[in-house]
Design a protein around this motif. Structure first.
Motif, PDB file in Angstrom:
ATOM      1  N   ALA A 130       0.821  -1.209   0.000  1.00  0.00           N
ATOM      2  CA  ALA A 130       0.000   0.000   0.000  1.00  0.00           C
ATOM      3  C   ALA A 130       0.853   1.256   0.000  1.00  0.00           C
ATOM      4  N   ALA A 131       1.954   1.242   0.731  1.00  0.00           N
ATOM      5  CA  ALA A 131       2.825   2.407   0.786  1.00  0.00           C
ATOM      6  C   ALA A 131       3.550   2.627  -0.532  1.00  0.00           C
ATOM      7  N   ALA A 132       3.798   1.565  -1.273  1.00  0.00           N
ATOM      8  CA  ALA A 132       4.551   1.662  -2.523  1.00  0.00           C
ATOM      9  C   ALA A 132       3.708   2.209  -3.670  1.00  0.00           C
TER      10      ALA A 132
ATOM     11  N   GLU B 114      -4.327   4.427  -6.934  1.00  0.00           N
ATOM     12  CA  GLU B 114      -4.226   3.126  -7.593  1.00  0.00           C
ATOM     13  C   GLU B 114      -4.963   2.082  -6.756  1.00  0.00           C
ATOM     14  N   TYR B 115      -5.755   1.266  -7.419  1.00  0.00           N
ATOM     15  CA  TYR B 115      -6.645   0.331  -6.722  1.00  0.00           C
ATOM     16  C   TYR B 115      -5.883  -0.838  -6.109  1.00  0.00           C
TER      17      TYR B 115
ATOM     18  N   ILE C 177      -9.946   1.081  -2.615  1.00  0.00           N
ATOM     19  CA  ILE C 177      -9.793  -0.261  -2.067  1.00  0.00           C
ATOM     20  C   ILE C 177     -11.037  -1.074  -2.412  1.00  0.00           C
ATOM     21  N   VAL C 178     -10.831  -2.264  -2.930  1.00  0.00           N
ATOM     22  CA  VAL C 178     -11.925  -3.206  -3.136  1.00  0.00           C
ATOM     23  C   VAL C 178     -11.646  -4.393  -2.227  1.00  0.00           C
TER      24      VAL C 178
ATOM     25  N   LYS D 113      -0.850   3.940 -14.571  1.00  0.00           N
ATOM     26  CA  LYS D 113      -1.238   3.446 -13.258  1.00  0.00           C
ATOM     27  C   LYS D 113      -1.244   1.916 -13.268  1.00  0.00           C
ATOM     28  N   VAL D 114      -1.149   1.358 -12.079  1.00  0.00           N
ATOM     29  CA  VAL D 114      -1.237  -0.091 -11.927  1.00  0.00           C
ATOM     30  C   VAL D 114      -2.372  -0.407 -10.955  1.00  0.00           C
ATOM     31  N   SER D 115      -2.805  -1.643 -10.960  1.00  0.00           N
ATOM     32  CA  SER D 115      -3.685  -2.156  -9.905  1.00  0.00           C
ATOM     33  C   SER D 115      -2.965  -3.313  -9.240  1.00  0.00           C
TER      34      SER D 115
END
Length: 667
Positions: free
Chosen positions: A65-67, A72-73, A122-123, A150-152
């Motif tokens: 999450a920090a990275a 980004e999802y 967040i999902v 962006k990435v997921s």
């Protein structure tokens, strides 16, 4: 996963993360640890009902999450509390969620981490584990289509990698070069099943090669290794979109959930992994560098505990969830903003059903530039029925996408696309193949809005029905599999004008729509169809023929059987074309039965368990005093759909229809 009790110590010497970032990472590690310790007490006190402890695994959640960038999802699992706290989800809302209060994210409709938050990108947990990988791929597809760098990222566990959806999602993401990071938290156990009974490869990352995908294995208890690895991978993927499989080795030192305990786990393994605790080891590292003192850690713990108590106090002050049947029913569907249909259509032209569907799909693509079509052979080939013939030339390969043979992943990708702001139309090459995507439809598409107010803007087209000599695997009409699933809209047109209008409405609707289209009507039926963009209202039946003697309530091919039979018999029957099976137009049914006092329900699917049973029950309950005869059902035989023409003719109810009408009139 090694079963040895001698494990290498955690070391942080080779990493380049700056001092301030390392200090922030420690605080982010400490927060979920202290929350969990408090939640274990609340579980024992009966304040919360269940808990899946991630103690000892925090470095993966926090590091990932920090990275990533804040927009980004992330798709989480049971033990990813660190994702929520790193994204700074308010603690009072988390506590309210776990206490089933309306102040939570699901208003008491789902538990623990089974929710999402668009605000925090967040999902949350999908209980079947594998399907969320496809959703993350759908988000990545949306990023790629928009040209967003962006990435997921989706988490799964070692057990989840045994599911078919894991393989479908990774394969499709690799074929389409989607910027999605698949993170496997390999914690040694799938509930009580050790990894030695889950897979035979040396490392789960080895599977990446089979998909032509970059993959690697890292130490999931080392916060700096996780953070730096994900930071580097995400930066590369933003510039050169591709999926990556990342296996993070860790260990589950508590039970799958607290009630299950850890009696089946070797005690020496737990003790060895506790020596590699990500929080305490990282604290020791920071202290050794002079970047943290024992007193500072205590002060940090005191401050976080104060935040926790304040959050719990705020959650405690929130009202309890109260039942409200009307509210629950009203909120099954996301609001649709479609205007009322035009009362007078413009110019019309004669079209076959197949042409009307193609025209409606084309109008939908022109109206919604975020709409993506996905299905097997739908691009250059134009689909097996040629409905999308020529679409590639007009809309391009990005929006008209051939898919691998993996129905579940493609439906899930459609849902992920919707979560990120897109629309999806997924074509089942034959409706029968929808069984391979059943879970995504009934557990994810149908429940998203109800669970956490997230629309599922996906239309699934289903070519169905017999009469074309296609046999048991290509002739079913399976609407009854889905009519008992709240949250789905189910459309079943019988003529070209409705086929186009209802498809346009389905594509515009923010809810999941199953669009049934009868193959035998594709090229055998023509009719006048309004030109341009228009829609037919979902949830409204039509009177295909007015009459006074008997109501024949039907849909799809049944409408044409009824029209033919009543004409040949000379019976003054009223034929109700339901057009939509969910939501159902009860008013139209009641009005017709009140008018004729007799009801015959007709459908092509087999009798037992067919949708006609539901219709008959409703009429019996709500229209009993209007009836002069018992409600009668007529449907196909309770057998699979046979191949030979003579056998299929016996299977279908058409040959028995005139007799059923006469018997009902004679009662």
């Amino acid at each position: 996963m090694s079963t040895t009790t001698t494990l290498p110590p955690l070391t942080y010497k080779k990493y380049r993360t700056k001092k301030a970032t390392q200090q922030a990472l420690f605080q982010q590690l400490l927060r979920p640890r202290l929350i969990e310790e408090k939640m274990l007490k609340q579980l024992r006190q009966g304040i919360i009902s269940k808990w899946f402890a991630g103690i000892g695994q925090e470095a993966i959640s926090v590091g990932c999450a920090a990275a990533l960038e804040s927009d980004e999802y992330l798709f989480t699992m049971h033990r990813n509390l660190g994702v929520f706290t790193t994204r700074e989800v308010p603690l009072e809302r988390l506590f309210a969620q776990w206490q089933s209060k309306p102040g939570g994210f699901t208003r008491g409709r789902d538990r623990s981490f089974h929710f999402g938050s668009q605000e925090h990108k967040i999902v949350g947990m999908i209980s079947h584990l594998g399907p969320q990988l496809s959703l993350a791929a759908g988000v990545a597809l949306r990023h790629k289509l928009l040209g967003e760098k962006k990435v997921s990222l989706a988490f799964t566990g070692d057990g989840g990698t045994s599911q078919g959806e894991f393989h479908e999602a990774l394969n499709t993401a690799s074929v389409w070069k989607l910027p999605v990071l698949f993170v496997v938290e390999n914690n040694g156990w799938g509930l009580s099943t050790p990894v030695s009974e889950q897979y035979a490869c040396k490392q789960l990352a080895d599977r990446g090669a089979g998909y032509g995908m970059r993959s690697l294995t890292i130490d999931g208890n080392n916060i700096l290794e996780v953070y730096e690895t994900v930071t580097k991978l995400a930066a590369e993927m933003r510039e050169n979109p591709e999926p990556v499989l990342l296996e993070c080795l860790t260990y589950r030192v508590r039970g799958h959930e607290e009630a299950s305990g850890v009696k089946y786990v070797p005690k020496e393994e737990i003790e060895a992994w506790q020596q590699r605790d990500p929080v305490n080891n990282f604290a020791d590292h920071l202290i050794s560098k002079g970047w943290l003192t024992a007193e500072e850690r205590k002060a940090m713990e005191k401050s976080i505990k104060k935040e926790i108590e304040a959050g719990l106090k705020a959650a405690e002050a929130m009202p309890a969830t109260e039942g409200d049947v009307a509210r629950e029913l009203e909120e099954m569907y996301a609001p649709s903003t479609l205007p009322a249909p035009a009362t007078a259509p413009g110019e019309t032209s004669e079209m076959r059903v197949i042409d009307a569907i193609s025209d409606g799909l084309r109008e939908g693509m022109r109206a919604h530039d975020n709409l993506v079509l996905m299905g097997q052979d739908i691009a250059d080939y134009g689909g097996v029925f040629k409905i999308t013939d020529g679409f590639m030339a007009e809309f391009g390969a990005d929006r008209v996408r051939n898919t691998p043979l993996c129905e579940s992943a493609i439906i899930g990708i459609g849902l992920g696309l919707s979560i990120a702001g897109g629309k999806a139309m997924v074509e089942m090459q034959f409706g029968d193949f929808v069984t391979c995507g059943f879970n995504q439809i009934v557990n994810n598409l149908a429940k998203q809005h109800y669970r956490w107010n997230q629309n599922a803007d996906v239309t699934v087209r289903l070519p169905v029905g017999g009469g074309v000599g296609a046999g048991p695997y290509h002739s079913q009409t399976m609407e009854a599999w889905f009519t008992s699933v709240p949250g789905l809209k189910i459309v079943y047109p019988s003529n070209p004008a409705d086929a186009k209008g209802l498809l346009i409405a389905a594509l515009a609707d923010p809810n999941p729509v199953l669009f049934f289209e009868h193959k035998a009507l594709y090229r055998s039926l023509t009719g006048e169809v309004p030109e341009g963009y228009y829609h037919t209202e979902i949830g409204k039946a039509a009177v295909a023929r007015p009459g006074n003697d008997v109501s024949i309530i039907t849909y799809g091919m049944g409408v044409h059987w009824a029209l033919k039979a009543t004409e040949e018999l000379g019976v003054d029957a009223e034929i109700i074309d339901l057009r939509t099976l969910a939501p159902l137009d009860h008013d139209a049914i009641a009005a017709s039965v009140k008018k004729t006092s007799r009801a015959l329900i007709l459908h092509e699917a087999s009798l037992t368990g067919g949708f006609g049973g539901e219709l008959a029950a409703w009429i019996g309950e709500h229209c009993f005093e209007d009836l002069d005869a018992p409600v009668r059902r007529l449907a196909a035989l309770d057998t699979p759909v046979p191949f030979a023409a003579a056998l299929e003719a016996d299977y279908m109810p058409e040959a028995r229809l005139q007799g059923a009408i006469e018997a009902l009139l004679a009662y």
